[in-house]
Design an enzyme around this catalytic site. Structure first.
Site, mmCIF file in Angstrom:
data_model
loop_
_atom_site.group_PDB
_atom_site.id
_atom_site.type_symbol
_atom_site.label_atom_id
_atom_site.label_comp_id
_atom_site.label_asym_id
_atom_site.label_seq_id
_atom_site.Cartn_x
_atom_site.Cartn_y
_atom_site.Cartn_z
ATOM 1 N N ASP A 235 -4.590 -13.798 -1.542
ATOM 2 C CA ASP A 235 -3.914 -13.427 -0.300
ATOM 3 C C ASP A 235 -3.880 -14.679 0.566
ATOM 4 O O ASP A 235 -4.933 -15.167 1.006
ATOM 5 C CB ASP A 235 -4.649 -12.307 0.427
ATOM 6 C CG ASP A 235 -4.253 -10.929 -0.063
ATOM 7 O OD1 ASP A 235 -3.436 -10.842 -0.988
ATOM 8 O OD2 ASP A 235 -4.771 -9.932 0.473
ATOM 9 N N ASP B 129 -0.295 -12.244 2.795
ATOM 10 C CA ASP B 129 -0.920 -11.206 3.613
ATOM 11 C C ASP B 129 -1.054 -11.745 5.029
ATOM 12 O O ASP B 129 -2.152 -11.914 5.562
ATOM 13 C CB ASP B 129 -2.284 -10.856 3.011
ATOM 14 C CG ASP B 129 -3.009 -9.767 3.780
ATOM 15 O OD1 ASP B 129 -2.365 -9.108 4.612
ATOM 16 O OD2 ASP B 129 -4.217 -9.594 3.563
ATOM 17 N N ASP C 60 2.175 2.164 3.416
ATOM 18 C CA ASP C 60 3.165 1.258 4.013
ATOM 19 C C ASP C 60 4.580 1.748 3.779
ATOM 20 O O ASP C 60 5.467 1.532 4.604
ATOM 21 C CB ASP C 60 3.076 -0.147 3.397
ATOM 22 C CG ASP C 60 1.706 -0.756 3.484
ATOM 23 O OD1 ASP C 60 0.999 -0.489 4.471
ATOM 24 O OD2 ASP C 60 1.338 -1.509 2.560
ATOM 25 N N HIS D 141 0.868 -1.175 0.000
ATOM 26 C CA HIS D 141 0.000 0.000 0.000
ATOM 27 C C HIS D 141 0.914 1.237 0.000
ATOM 28 O O HIS D 141 2.034 1.190 0.526
ATOM 29 C CB HIS D 141 -0.844 0.099 1.273
ATOM 30 C CG HIS D 141 -1.812 -1.010 1.499
ATOM 31 N ND1 HIS D 141 -1.448 -2.218 2.053
ATOM 32 C CD2 HIS D 141 -3.151 -1.079 1.294
ATOM 33 C CE1 HIS D 141 -2.523 -2.983 2.170
ATOM 34 N NE2 HIS D 141 -3.577 -2.313 1.722
#
Length: 436
Positions: free
Chosen positions: A295, A338, A103, A100
């Site tokens: 994910d 994830d 992040d 992201h």
């Protein structure tokens, strides 16, 4: 950074099932051929930036437990974080990563500073990717953490928030495009409602449809060749989210004419929160031609929220890998981990161990699913169950123009009186378990 974050831990290699080395792969051999492709090509594993380098071990009751040698709120810290990230990518030998915007860089005082920070990090990433060969599986914008998004981003009742989110997505899509990202993900973390008393469902879903349509238009305008992905999630943090599960999202995409433009990024934990099995979501998305990426995580079945733990049960993943193999793989998607280590796992090496165990579990499930397919008994049994539909009379019932009157007349003429047939669930379960 002066010293390696992971100390003297050497690059992780495949050493086979009998290895006692905790920092070795026991089942994941990147070059091993499975049904004509390497394990690396089937799984396309990625390290996520957020849980590994942005999360510091907080929870709703406790302060951070991880001591990391970077400050996430300065560009100096962001550069140090990037050094550690690529040290980890290369130590694991994973070919991809995902991030992201929030992040990787501090948000700054305004959107212009946020964009400037992201542009600088994009250049840093480009250099590191060139040096290491690591690629970007996907990028995405964080449209859920900042208080401005407490009532959603695209679905927000304030049009200025919609506008801010659109500008933020543009910046991240530009960065993903520049980095040669294979995909771009839209995750509507707060696109939903807490109560219908203050919510206009029709208006909010129309806003979400228009937002996604603009993202599609911009993708084509800039020539981004990657795949746009939407990630379903049923709840947490929002009481009811509009992207509840694969079927709901597909209906949403059809409503706005986007089903040929967007695929799905499915998460194990989100499937569980929607009271589905992971293989259900995989099979449904694949049957619709919508399965894009994964994910790879799991939930704690005793907890009612998204715990994002590393996969550790190969048997649970075999049915999902079966459907992925049957559709020919995920590319250009992949298995993005994830997943996050537990708050008590405070050593740097724990980050590596989580990924080593996770990809080993996926590799073991991959081999089992491949054996299931190659043996042929499982597929033959499934085909035999539906064999009656291959007859011309059965096919005729499904053709356009067939009528209830015609079918009823045939039932009477041929004196059709079907007898129940066993679904043989135990047979299928036992057959699958042979390959574990």
């Amino acid at each position: 950074m002066s010293k390696p974050f992971f100390g003297d831990i050497k690059p992780v290699k495949y050493e086979g099932p009998k290895s006692d080395n905790p920092y070795a792969f026991r089942h994941y051999d990147p070059k091993k051929l499975v049904m004509g492709k390497t394990m690396a090509d089937w799984l396309r594993p990625a390290v996520c930036y957020w849980h590994n380098f942005a999360w510091l071990g907080t929870d709703m009751f406790g302060a951070p437990t991880f001591e990391r040698p970077w400050d996430g709120e300065t560009m100096k810290g962001a550069r140090a974080k990037a050094d550690v990230a690529f040290e980890m990518f290369t130590t694991l030998g994973f070919p991809f990563f995902a991030f992201h915007d929030r992040d990787v860089v501090p948000e700054g005082a305004n959107l212009a500073e946020f964009g400037k920070n992201l542009a600088e990090m994009t250049d840093i990433f480009a250099k590191k990717m060139h040096e290491t060969g690591v690629k970007l599986l996907w990028g995405t914008a964080n449209l859920f953490s900042h208080p401005r998004y407490m009532s959603g981003a695209a679905t927000n009742p304030d049009p200025d928030v919609f506008a801010y989110a659109a500008a933020q997505v543009k910046n991240v899509l530009d960065a993903t495009h520049k980095l040669g990202g294979a995909n771009y993900v839209l995750w509507g973390g707060r696109e939903g409602y807490e109560t219908l008393l203050n919510t206009d469902l029709r208006r909010e879903q129309e806003q979400a449809g228009r937002f996604l349509s603009m993202v599609v238009d911009y993708k084509h305008k800039i020539g981004f060749k990657g795949v746009l992905l939407v990630e379903p999630k049923p709840q947490e943090p929002t009481k009811h989210q509009y992207d509840f599960d694969a079927a709901t999202v597909f209906g949403f995409l059809q409503r706005f004419g986007l089903e040929r433009e967007v695929k799905l990024n499915l998460e194990v934990g989100h499937a569980v929160l929607a009271h589905h099995s992971f293989e259900h979501e995989i099979a449904l998305a694949s049957s619709l031609g919508m399965l894009g990426s994964i994910d790879a995580n799991r939930n704690d079945y005793q907890s009612g929220w998204d715990t994002d733990q590393f996969p550790n049960n190969a048997a649970e993943l075999v049915p999902a890998l079966y459907f992925i193999l049957k559709q020919g793989g995920l590319a250009p998607g992949g298995f993005n981990f994830d997943s996050k280590v537990r708050r008590q796992s405070i050593d740097p090496g724990d980050l590596l161990l989580g990924h080593i165990g996770g990809i080993d579990v996926c590799a073991a499930a991959l081999v089992a699913a491949a054996h299931l397919i190659e043996d042929g008994k499982f597929d033959a049994a499934r085909a035999e169950r539906y064999a009656g539909w291959d007859k011309p009379s059965a096919q005729a019932m499904l053709k356009k123009g067939a009528t209830l009157e015609e079918i009823a007349a045939r039932v009477a003429r041929e004196k059709i009186d079907p007898k129940p047939r066993s679904g043989r669930q135990e047979f299928y379960e036992n057959l699958l378990n042979r390959y574990l």
